[in-house]
Structures are given as C-alpha cells and as structure tokens.
Design a protein around this motif. Structure first.
Motif, PDB file in Angstrom:
ATOM      1  N   ARG A 111      -2.507   7.468  29.316  1.00  0.00           N
ATOM      2  CA  ARG A 111      -1.390   7.614  30.251  1.00  0.00           C
ATOM      3  C   ARG A 111      -0.935   9.073  30.343  1.00  0.00           C
ATOM      4  O   ARG A 111      -0.610   9.579  31.425  1.00  0.00           O
ATOM      5  CB  ARG A 111      -0.229   6.726  29.817  1.00  0.00           C
ATOM      6  CG  ARG A 111      -0.487   5.232  30.048  1.00  0.00           C
ATOM      7  CD  ARG A 111       0.602   4.385  29.437  1.00  0.00           C
ATOM      8  NE  ARG A 111       0.415   2.966  29.753  1.00  0.00           N
ATOM      9  CZ  ARG A 111       1.092   1.977  29.170  1.00  0.00           C
ATOM     10  NH1 ARG A 111       1.998   2.267  28.227  1.00  0.00           N
ATOM     11  NH2 ARG A 111       0.880   0.725  29.515  1.00  0.00           N
ATOM     12  N   LEU A 112      -0.891   9.756  29.165  1.00  0.00           N
ATOM     13  CA  LEU A 112      -0.521  11.175  29.176  1.00  0.00           C
ATOM     14  C   LEU A 112      -1.504  11.986  30.009  1.00  0.00           C
ATOM     15  O   LEU A 112      -1.112  12.850  30.810  1.00  0.00           O
ATOM     16  CB  LEU A 112      -0.487  11.713  27.746  1.00  0.00           C
ATOM     17  CG  LEU A 112       0.750  11.442  26.902  1.00  0.00           C
ATOM     18  CD1 LEU A 112       0.569  11.999  25.495  1.00  0.00           C
ATOM     19  CD2 LEU A 112       2.000  12.067  27.550  1.00  0.00           C
ATOM     20  N   LEU A 113      -2.780  11.729  29.870  1.00  0.00           N
ATOM     21  CA  LEU A 113      -3.805  12.465  30.606  1.00  0.00           C
ATOM     22  C   LEU A 113      -3.729  12.189  32.101  1.00  0.00           C
ATOM     23  O   LEU A 113      -4.008  13.070  32.930  1.00  0.00           O
ATOM     24  CB  LEU A 113      -5.201  12.101  30.082  1.00  0.00           C
ATOM     25  CG  LEU A 113      -5.536  12.612  28.677  1.00  0.00           C
ATOM     26  CD1 LEU A 113      -6.825  11.972  28.175  1.00  0.00           C
ATOM     27  CD2 LEU A 113      -5.669  14.137  28.686  1.00  0.00           C
ATOM     28  N   ALA A 114      -3.324  10.965  32.448  1.00  0.00           N
ATOM     29  CA  ALA A 114      -3.274  10.595  33.862  1.00  0.00           C
ATOM     30  C   ALA A 114      -2.119  11.260  34.588  1.00  0.00           C
ATOM     31  O   ALA A 114      -2.202  11.492  35.806  1.00  0.00           O
ATOM     32  CB  ALA A 114      -3.169   9.077  33.991  1.00  0.00           C
ATOM     33  N   ARG A 115      -1.053  11.580  33.850  1.00  0.00           N
ATOM     34  CA  ARG A 115       0.115  12.095  34.567  1.00  0.00           C
ATOM     35  C   ARG A 115       0.433  13.555  34.301  1.00  0.00           C
ATOM     36  O   ARG A 115       1.443  14.068  34.801  1.00  0.00           O
ATOM     37  CB  ARG A 115       1.331  11.237  34.237  1.00  0.00           C
ATOM     38  CG  ARG A 115       1.798  11.289  32.799  1.00  0.00           C
ATOM     39  CD  ARG A 115       3.124  10.549  32.646  1.00  0.00           C
ATOM     40  NE  ARG A 115       3.615  10.561  31.296  1.00  0.00           N
ATOM     41  CZ  ARG A 115       3.750   9.511  30.522  1.00  0.00           C
ATOM     42  NH1 ARG A 115       3.416   8.313  30.993  1.00  0.00           N
ATOM     43  NH2 ARG A 115       4.228   9.602  29.301  1.00  0.00           N
ATOM     44  N   SER A 116      -0.373  14.269  33.516  1.00  0.00           N
ATOM     45  CA  SER A 116      -0.048  15.662  33.220  1.00  0.00           C
ATOM     46  C   SER A 116      -1.310  16.524  33.254  1.00  0.00           C
ATOM     47  O   SER A 116      -2.358  16.133  32.745  1.00  0.00           O
ATOM     48  CB  SER A 116       0.612  15.774  31.836  1.00  0.00           C
ATOM     49  OG  SER A 116       0.846  17.134  31.519  1.00  0.00           O
ATOM     50  N   SER A 117      -1.175  17.723  33.835  1.00  0.00           N
ATOM     51  CA  SER A 117      -2.269  18.696  33.837  1.00  0.00           C
ATOM     52  C   SER A 117      -1.911  19.924  32.999  1.00  0.00           C
ATOM     53  O   SER A 117      -2.685  20.880  32.930  1.00  0.00           O
ATOM     54  CB  SER A 117      -2.575  19.139  35.277  1.00  0.00           C
ATOM     55  OG  SER A 117      -1.414  19.692  35.884  1.00  0.00           O
ATOM     56  N   GLU A 118      -0.727  19.909  32.351  1.00  0.00           N
ATOM     57  CA  GLU A 118      -0.283  21.033  31.526  1.00  0.00           C
ATOM     58  C   GLU A 118      -1.184  21.126  30.305  1.00  0.00           C
ATOM     59  O   GLU A 118      -1.448  20.121  29.628  1.00  0.00           O
ATOM     60  CB  GLU A 118       1.174  20.813  31.116  1.00  0.00           C
ATOM     61  CG  GLU A 118       1.849  22.072  30.586  1.00  0.00           C
ATOM     62  CD  GLU A 118       1.636  22.218  29.089  1.00  0.00           C
ATOM     63  OE1 GLU A 118       1.445  23.362  28.642  1.00  0.00           O
ATOM     64  OE2 GLU A 118       1.636  21.193  28.385  1.00  0.00           O
TER      65      GLU A 118
END
Length: 867
Positions: free
Chosen positions: A30-37
C-alpha cells in the motif's frame, strides 16, 4: 539524529514483521502504491523484503532488498541505503551466506555505520549458522551494548531470541532459558505474535537439549499456530529431531517425508545440514550404518571442517561403526476381516529380530581406507565394545547441537573411565550417581508409547553396570542393575490417563476409517496412512501432561522378588558383553547362565513362529512335527541352559527382545508347566498387587464379524452366572472402555489385528470399529484378569528402553494384573470348549498360569503378568 531516526524506522519495520508478516507485506504494498518519495519507497521496499523472507519468498526478498538500497543510494539517503544493505546481509546470513559475506558484515558493523546494532545481530546469526557460537554471543552482546539501556523494547526480543539460541548451543542452558523467557514475555507484551512463535520454537529446542521431549513438543505445538506455513519446515525439523531423541524413529521418519524436498541447487545452510543429519540419525536407529554414514558424509563435504555441522557429521559417521542393526520389517496391510477359521483381523509381519554384527574397533579404517578419528570427547575413553555402544547411543539419541551436547553426560564418562582403569568401586559409584539422576529426570508424556521410548540411555548404562557385576561373578548385583530402568520410569498407572479431547477425536477418526476401509472404501486406505502418522506425532498435548515420577522403591529389588517367588523360579534373559545370558533367581540365590550363541535366537524363533502359524491346531490336540522340531531348537537355546537351576518349578520369565512373541507353552521342558511372562521382576511385583476377588465382577464381550463368538460367550455365561455381557451393536469401543474399568475379570472374543511396526495400533474388532491398545490408556482401572480370545494380540514389541508395547502389555502397564492372550492365530474349532475349561479351573482356585498350562498353552496362549 540520523542514528536515532534509523533505529526508530528499524524498530517500526521489525515490529510490523514480528507481529504479522502477511499484514506487513500488505502494508508495504500500500505504501508503494501511494508514494513516490524516495525515503518512503526505500522503507516500504525494505519492509516488503523482510516480510517476503518470513513468508518463504527468499529470492524475491533478496531482489526487493537490493532494490531498496538502490532507491536510497540514488536519492543520497545513506542511512536508508545502509539499513537495506544490512537487511540483505542478514537474509544471506540466515541462508548460509557465501565466501564474501564475512568481510561485508565486518564492514557493516563499523562504529560509524548507522545500522551498526542491526548489523552486529546479523553477523551473530551468520556465526551461529557456521556453529561459531561464542563469536555469535560476542556480537549479540556488542549489539545489546550498542542499543544501550534504553533499547527499544520492540527490537530487544529479537536480539534475546537469537542470543538465547546461541547460549543453548554453547551449553549455557540456564542463561538460555533466561533470555528466551524474557523474549517471550516481551513478545506477549507487544503482541509480536510471529516473533513469539519463533521464541517458542527456540524454547522447544532448549527443552530437547535438556532431555524434556514432552515439554519440547508442547512448545512446538504452541509455536506452529503462530507461524506461517512457509516457516514451519524448520519447526518440523526441530520436532523430528525431538522425536529421534525420544527414540520414536517411525514417527520422525514420517514427519521428514512430509516435508518439501529442497532442490538440487539448494545452498548448504542450517536447514540443509539439519535435514541430512536427522536422516542420518534415523538410519542409525534402524541399524543402516551405510546410509547413516552417507548422509553424514554429504554434510561433512558441504561445510568447513571446523563448523559445528562437520563435527556433528563426523560423530555420526563414527557412531555408525557401533550401532546394532535391526532387520527391516514389511509394512503391514490395514486390518481386514480375518481369514476363515481364525480370529485374525490383520496380516501379520514377521516377529523377532536379529542382531547385525557391529565393528568393535573405533579406529578401524572406513571403506575409503582413511582412518576415522574419534570425537574429541571420546578420545580418552576405553575402546571397548560396551563403551562404543554407549557412545554411539549418545550420538544417535542426542539433539542436534555442538559436540558437547552429543557427548555422554559427565557422570557417564567418569563411569567409563573408571571401567577402563579397572576401579570397580568407582564404576559402581559413578553409575549409581548417573542413574539416580535419571530417577529425578522429567518423565515422558503420559502416553505409554512415548514413555516407553524415554530414557534409552538409562537401559544402556544399567547394562554396563550388569556387565561389570558379571565380570566379577556377582549375578545378584547384575540382576539389580538390569532392573534399574524399570525403577527409573516408575509412575502410578493412574498418571497415564489421557483426557485430551483432540487426541480422542483423532483416535475415533482412525477407528471410523478402519470401518470404511473394511467396507471397500479405497479413499479410506489413504486416510488410514495419514492418520497413522498423526497418531504417532500427536501423543504430546496439553491435556496429557507428563506425569511426575514418584520416588522409586528403595533398597535392592532382588530380595523382594525372591520373597514373592515362593516355589517359583525367576529367569531374566539379556545380552551382556555381546553374548546372550540368563540370570536365574531360585530360593534367594542368583546365578548367571551363558546361552548358546548359534544359531541366532531371532532366526530360530522366526522359523518356529512360521511353522506354528501354518500348523494352528485346536487346543489340546498337540503341535505338528515341524513345529515340534523347531520348538525343540528354541528350547535348546533358552530352556536347557537353565534347566538344572529351575528344575520343575513354575516360572516367571522376563524374555529377551527376540522372544516377545514366543509361544512358551510349545517348548519342550515348559509344556504343562505354569509360566508367567513379564517385562521385569519389578513389573511382576507390581502386577501381583492386583488380585482377583473371590467373587469377581465378570464382563463377557463378543466382537463383530466372528463366527462362534456369540456361542463362546453364551457357554461362558453359563459358567459365569451374573456376568455382564456386551455383544452385537452394544459391543463397541467406548462401551468396552467403560465396562473394563468396572470389571474384575473380562473375557473378550473377537478378531484381532497386530501391525508389525505399530504395536499400540494392535486392536480387536468391535461394532463401530476396532478397540486399539491406545484406547486402553483411558480405562481407569483395568481388570485384575483379562482373557483375550483373539488372534496374536498377546504379541508385543520391545521399545528402545526394553518396555514391551502391545494390546496385552498396555492392559498390564495401565494397572491390570494378569492377561491371557495368544501369540498365534486362534482357531475357531475347539477354542470355546477350552475357554470353558479355563474358567472352570479359575473358579476352582487354580492360578491363571496353571490354568493356561493345562488348557491353552499348547495352542499358543500365554499368561502375562502376575500369573
């Protein structure tokens, strides 16, 4: 600040994985799906890699952790890149690593590194994988110092879990228990369920190392429900090692066969070594020295010579020179309807077993021509056959660990050194001290089968003491030594009652599968095999705790046996210094009698049983010429050497392992003589406490599907007016278990089945499925006298400790007094009439052994117990 942030992020990620790897995996996705930082992505990728490893996706985890460090490097995030690299090094360490791993870990633990504490833990894990436990402890201690007194409580339990395991392998059991218990408390406090499972697994390994297999299996059971399927292979390997240490080779083998096979390119790691070393110990237990050495050789070739795995493999190769082999027995077919004219419900495998010659020279070259050196702890011990057997047993039954764990206990080694020096007083003192410690050791789990497999080393030490006594001409002391294993395992029969609902349901499922298999259900056959394995493995459970061993009876037992014998003679058969011997006790005097060594006793008994099974006759009609000829051969080996000492007295016999299924009444010199067969003199004294009342409560049972059963029970009902009768649909297993606990005398007529490799699955056919020897553990108070009019159910199989296992043996072990049962097929013709005569003799006051000798012994029935 960077270091503190690094530790905070590490603690958060480890907490998620330690709590539930599957949820951590989902959170990372989920973290990877919503953040590109970059930092968030690097953290998420590291979390994903850690979760993948715990879920068994090792190669994916390696790739993911590599990607995490690359993302951080490109963004200039040195601390995040360092975390990811250290995590990847930890993964490699747990999988065995490679030649370049050491320098990389050394670089990662430099003081300026932000993930230094985590790197120290991983380097410690790597050292454990190589068996370098003191180095591992140094790294774990350094990591704890680096984390400081305010270490995050979420990081600490993982460190303590690893450190506790290293302490165990270093032989520091008390410190190991302290660390692991502290880790367990922290995992419970912070709800780290996955890590709690791993800690329980390590606590189970510690229990095995301490000799408490029952507690170990309970720990493994608790761990299994907390770990994902992908992490259960190592758990099941540890369970298999515990079963091997308990001598339960069949169950350990079944568990190993159920594990997934590693591929041919599998990297040699702890799992690789453990699997092969456990297989090697299984081969040792079965007497297959060549296969044991081959498995151990694979491990020695895969690891550095100074690693713990190579040392353990070397010990197993050495031990393979001295094990005593047993012939393999064919797997029996599931019980089916008995053959026409007999009361058999199962195909029978051969009984008896013979010894395979074993080498006695520890320095003898191996097949390759290279000498095989002794392990360091054995190098200064006497190179005798008895010593070799004891040391081989120590290796074969010890849990996997460093060489110090596989060595005999210090007291055992002191006794062996005293033996080499010829100091008889010191040998006696050290052996008694070592065996007295076994009296205080934790008891086996409550089931008869697990208890009978415990303390095999006690029997070997007692045999060593008996050999020493006989070498000095003291047969009385030798008999005392041989009776010691029974003393070490004494428990009240009532302590063995199993009340675990899961175990009882499993037993009922097995019973129901038998019924379906007998009705032609092909799927039931496969289910039977699965349930057989589960029955063997499921005998440790919370509802069946290990009974406390009471204070053993004090003082010499020989005087008590002699006083109770009256006119009888006691004969105990054994093998001392590699040769068969009988010790008789007559009129208070013990004497030793060497027995002929050729032909092999096991072969002679096998040929007798083969002839007797084909020559089954009605009671009282006598044996055929071939059976008589072969019975005479066995008598020359067992009876004639003691004939002068025992004269015409009634006999109480503790047979050798090969003779557990011997029809004693067929032997010349014993025909018509009262004979009682017992496990030991102590067991005979215990059985004598159960006496048949003058007016007994009688139970008569007719099993299912046996022509003539109802008629036999009806004839006995006229002989035993007022008896309670179970027949037809009323004669089912649960009813019989209940009624056996209320009866003083029970007579059961039914088909019988005896699997050659699983004596506790011996059974008698009833409505709704067989009653097994396992079921008898639930009888609160077995009858003082039980008559089993069924094929072969008097047969038993000796366990590694010498304790017999089987249907009749279970009745006696659970508190019964006497069992009358056949070791041969029972013919329908003439048996009912003989049983009526038996009961008439019993009613007139004849002892059970006398009644059997007069009416049943010539057709294969034997009197077991008090007699």
């Amino acid at each position: 600040m960077t270091v503190r942030r690094t530790e905070d992020e590490t603690a958060h990620q480890i907490t998620l994985v330690a709590r539930d790897p599957a949820r951590a995996h989902l959170h990372a996705r989920r973290l990877l799906a919503r953040s590109s930082e970059p930092r968030t992505r690097s953290i998420a990728l590291r979390l994903l890699g850690l979760a993948q490893y715990e879920l068994g996706a090792v190669r994916a985890a390696d790739r993911t952790l590599g990607e995490a460090s690359e993302v951080a490097d490109r963004a200039g995030l040195a601390d995040a890149a360092d975390q990811a690299r250290v995590s990847r090094l930890g993964l490699l360490a747990r999988r065995g690593g490679g030649g370049a791993l050491g320098p990389l870990l050394d670089d990662a633990v430099r003081p300026e590194r932000p993930a230094q504490a985590f790197a120290l833990i991983n380097r410690g894990v790597s050292a454990c994988q190589l068996g370098r436990f003191e180095a591992a402890l140094a790294d774990f201690d350094a990591a704890m110092h680096r984390m400081g007194p305010d270490a995050d409580a979420r990081l600490l339990p993982g460190l303590l879990c690893n450190r506790g395991l290293a302490l165990m392998y270093a032989g520091r059991f008390a410190e190991s228990a302290e660390d692991l218990s502290r880790a367990l408390a922290l995992t419970e406090q912070h709800a780290l369920d996955h890590l709690r499972g791993l800690t329980l697994q390590n606590l189970g390994c510690l229990a095995v190392a301490e000799g408490d297999v029952a507690r170990a299996v309970l720990r493994f059971d608790s761990a299994e429900v907390l770990l994902p399927e992908q992490r259960r292979t190592t758990l099941r390997l540890d369970r298999a090692d515990a079963l091997v240490a308990a001598g339960m080779h069949r169950e350990a083998g079944a568990l190993l066969r159920s594990l997934p096979r590693s591929g041919g390119d599998a990297r040699p790691d702890a799992e690789y070594a453990t699997t092969r070393l456990i297989r090697a110990k299984l081969h040792l237990g079965r007497g297959d020295r060549t296969a044991a050495a081959a498995q151990a050789g694979e491990v020695r070739a895969a690891f550095a010579p100074d690693s713990v795995w190579a040392e353990l493999a070397l010990q197993i190769e050495w031990s393979a020179r001295f094990v005593t082999g047993r012939r393999e027995r064919p797997r029996p077919v599931p019980p089916s309807v008995g053959a026409a004219g007999t009361r058999s419900g199962a195909a029978e495998g051969p009984s008896g077993s013979g010894d395979v010659d074993a080498a006695d020279d520890p320095a003898r070259p191996g097949r390759s021509g290279d000498p095989l050196r002794l392990p360091e702890w054995a190098a200064d011990l006497p190179a005798t056959a008895g010593t070799a057997r004891l040391l081989a047993d120590a290796v074969a039954t010890a849990p996997l660990g460093p060489p110090t764990l596989a060595a005999p206990r210090p007291g055992h080694a002191r006794a062996l050194r005293a033996l080499a020096a010829g100091d008889r007083a010191a040998v006696r003192r050290e052996l008694r001290r070592a065996l007295a410690g076994s009296d205080r050791a934790p008891a086996a789990a409550g089931h008869l089968e697990t208890a009978a497999h415990a303390r095999a080393s006690v029997a070997e030490l007692a045999r060593l003491g008996a050999e020493m006594a006989l070498s000095c001409g003291d047969a009385t002391e030798a008999l005392e030594w041989l009776e010691w294993p029974e003393r070490a395992g004494e428990t009240a029969p009532a302590a063995r009652r199993c009340r675990d609902a899961g175990w009882l349901r499993l037993l009922d499922r097995y019973r129901a599968a038998h019924v379906r298999a007998a009705a032609g259900d092909e799927a039931a056959g496969a289910e039977l095999y699965d349930l057989e394995t589960r029955l063997g493995l499921a005998q440790w459970h919370p509802g069946c705790p290990a009974p406390a061993v009471g204070a053993p009876s004090s003082g010499p037992v020989t005087h008590g046996i002699a006083a109770a014998l009256d006119r009888r003679a006691f004969v105990r058969y054994t093998r001392l210094r590699g040769a068969p011997v009988a010790i008789t006790l007559v009129d208070g005097r013990a004497r030793a009698h060497p027995l002929p060594t050729a032909p092999a006793l096991g072969d002679a008994i096998d040929t007798l049983l083969h002839a007797a099974r084909r020559d089954v006759t009605a009671p009282g009609t006598g044996a055929g010429p071939l059976t008589a000829e072969r019975a005479a051969l066995v008598a020359r080996l067992l009876v004639e050497p003691v004939a002068d000492a025992v004269a015409d007295r009634p006999l109480v016999i503790a047979p050798p392992p090969e003779a557990q299924a011997l029809p004693w009444g067929l032997l010349p010199g014993l025909r018509g003589r009262p004979v009682s067969i017992v496990a030991s003199g102590r067991a005979w004294l215990r059985c004598r406490r159960r006496r048949l009342p003058r007016t007994p409560r009688v139970l008569l049972v007719a099993g299912a599907g046996l022509p003539g059963a109802e008629a036999e029970i009806e004839a006995l009902r006229r002989e035993r007016p007022g008896a309670r009768v179970l027949s037809g649909a009323r004669a089912h297993a649960s009813a019989l278990v209940r009624e056996l606990g209320r009866a003083d005398l029970a007579h059961v007529t039914a088909h019988g089945g005896v699997p050659a490799d699983a004596p506790m699955r011996s059974g008698i056919s009833l409505a709704g499925g067989p009653l097994f020897a396992y079921d008898l553990e639930r009888v609160p108070r077995p009858p003082a006298l039980t008559v089993l009019s069924s094929c072969a159910v008097g047969r038993s199989v000796p366990s590694p400790t010498g304790v017999p296992l089987g249907l009749g043996a279970a009745l006696l072990a659970c508190g019964g007094g006497t069992v009358i049962a056949s070791v041969l097929p029972v013919p329908d013709i003439g048996t009912a009439a003989a049983m009526v005569r038996l009961h008439a003799a019993l009613r007139s006051g004849a002892p059970a052994s006398r009644a059997v000798a007069d009416h049943l012994a010539g057709s294969g029935f034997v009197c077991f117990g008090a007699g």
